[in-house]
Design an enzyme around this catalytic site. Structure first.
Site, PDB file in Angstrom:
ATOM      1  N   GLU A 222       0.833  -1.194   0.000  1.00  0.00           N
ATOM      2  CA  GLU A 222       0.000   0.000   0.000  1.00  0.00           C
ATOM      3  C   GLU A 222       0.872   1.250   0.000  1.00  0.00           C
ATOM      4  OE1 GLU A 222      -2.725  -0.212   3.343  1.00  0.00           O
ATOM      5  OE2 GLU A 222      -2.574  -2.403   3.376  1.00  0.00           O
ATOM      6  N   GLU A 333     -10.176   6.180   2.221  1.00  0.00           N
ATOM      7  CA  GLU A 333     -10.561   5.500   3.452  1.00  0.00           C
ATOM      8  C   GLU A 333     -10.499   6.494   4.601  1.00  0.00           C
ATOM      9  OE1 GLU A 333      -8.907   1.974   6.469  1.00  0.00           O
ATOM     10  OE2 GLU A 333      -7.851   2.425   4.602  1.00  0.00           O
TER      11      GLU A 333
END
Length: 413
Positions: A222, A333
């Site tokens: 990520e 997010e």
């Protein structure tokens, strides 16, 4: 950040984090006073040992205008080589090959002295010399905010007592592609400075490359940008990387806070602030990310940031990702602590809904994946995922999408 790939049933599952506090023992007696002294000495020793492990000797240090200290550390003495699997690792300065369809510009090679296409405030006061990498120095207050020196820079799931009552959730607005083998991806993401309501909430824009099942065994790579006061001590937008080999249980961490990721670039520092930000209705700023598994070399996962070979995750770190990925996601997010039994006002992206469009909503463009034939191509059969579209939403246009939202509003109480 928690990965939303795979089945939708996890979206209702409570995501749990660790919050630890140090409590002083009452000094009402000599015995208690001695115990308290011992406790504080032990705590301070743990912090100092962790700081020594994290902060490698610097050949040069640069004080950033934003308060960070950037240490220029010998590339051969970086934290990666504390990992037992990398004790005899030979540094690779660039991938051995690139996928079909990818155009590589030699002028952007890491060995070049060209200016990085990303601006960080510490650049104003100096640069790291060749043979070193820039590392944001970890301070004592960083470890104290984490509640435990051992927890700093890591994600701990399934560990908050009474999380069902607390109602702590992660919320997403993202685009996902699955159904093939994946050897990488590319994306250009919009840079904003979203508001976060609480120091323990974060807002992030990122990509995920993953293999496995989050309920059993999951590997992820990520990277992106985030606002996370509890980790960094302020509300600035910062560059980050992350990886895990076991569904966030014990392995992996943010940036270089644990051994594993090998950095080779001397111009960009993960964990450092990224500026300038996009301006609502005006100038838009973006940051390009590119990840590629060097299947003709050692199988390492290379990360390019702003067209520079930034570094790589050695294939030996992973079990499932040592072969290939099974999904790719891009998007936003946030964490929602539901303080006062209301939805958080933490923003995603620009803090505006995707319907507002260019110059106002946050976006990802130049979306590509590297498929099972190692060909760089646009997304196919991709699908959007949102946890609560009245709070944060996404509109997909195929090769780009708009996403984000303000959080709490009349339709998101």
């Amino acid at each position: 950040m928690a990965l939303p790939c795979g089945s939708r049933r996890r979206w209702s599952r409570v995501v749990k984090m660790t919050f630890c506090l140090f409590f002083l023992i009452p000094m009402s007696s000599v015995g208690n006073r001695n115990t308290n002294t011992i406790f504080n000495k032990k705590q301070k020793l743990e912090v100092q040992q962790q700081l020594k492990r994290l902060n490698k000797p610097a050949l040069k240090s640069i004080e950033s205008p934003d308060g960070d200290i950037i240490d220029c550390v010998d590339i051969n003495k970086q934290p990666a080589f504390d990992h037992p699997l990398l004790k005899n690792h030979t540094i690779q300065m660039r991938p051995s090959s690139y996928p079909e369809g990818f155009s590589f510009d030699e002028s952007n090679d890491v060995s070049s002295n060209s200016e990085p296409k990303v601006s960080q405030p510490w650049h104003l006061n100096g640069r790291c010399p060749e043979g070193t990498i820039p590392i944001r120095r970890t301070k004592e207050e960083d470890l104290l905010r984490a509640g435990s020196a051992a927890n700093y820079g890591r994600k701990k799931h399934n560990s908050i007592p009474n999380a069902d009552v607390a109602g702590i959730t992660h919320e997403y607005a993202l685009l996902a592609e699955e159904g093939d083998k994946y050897y990488g991806m590319m994306a250009n993401m919009n840079v904003w400075n979203p508001h976060t309501m609480d120091s323990n909430e974060f807002s992030v824009s990122q990509f995920w490359i993953a293999a496995g099942d989050p309920d059993q065994d999951l590997d992820t790579i990520e990277a992106g940008i985030t606002v996370y006061e509890n980790l960094y001590g302020d509300y600035q937008t910062r560059l980050f990387t992350f990886w895990t080999d076991d569904s966030y249980r014990t392995t992996g961490c943010y940036n270089l806070n644990c051994p594993g990721f090998v950095q080779v670039d001397n111009q960009i520092a993960v964990g450092a602030t990224v500026t300038p930000y996009s301006i609502y209705g005006d100038t838009q700023r973006t940051l390009e990310f590119y990840v590629y598994k060097d299947i003709n070399g050692n199988g390492d996962w290379w990360l390019k940031i702003a067209q520079r070979n930034f570094g790589y995750w050695p294939s030996s770190l992973f079990s499932l990702l040592s072969d290939s990925a099974s999904s790719v996601q891009w998007g936003g997010e946030v964490t929602n602590l539901k303080l006062g039994e209301q939805h958080t006002t933490t923003q995603m992206g620009s803090g505006h809904f995707p319907e507002e469009g260019p110059g106002k909503a946050s976006y990802f463009d130049r979306l590509n994946v590297i498929d099972g034939k190692t060909v760089l191509r646009g997304p196919r059969n991709s699908h959007t995922q949102t946890t609560n579209p009245n709070c944060y939403n996404i509109i997909n246009y195929g090769d780009h999408f708009y996403y984000g939202g303000p959080g709490r509003n009349p339709n998101c109480p």
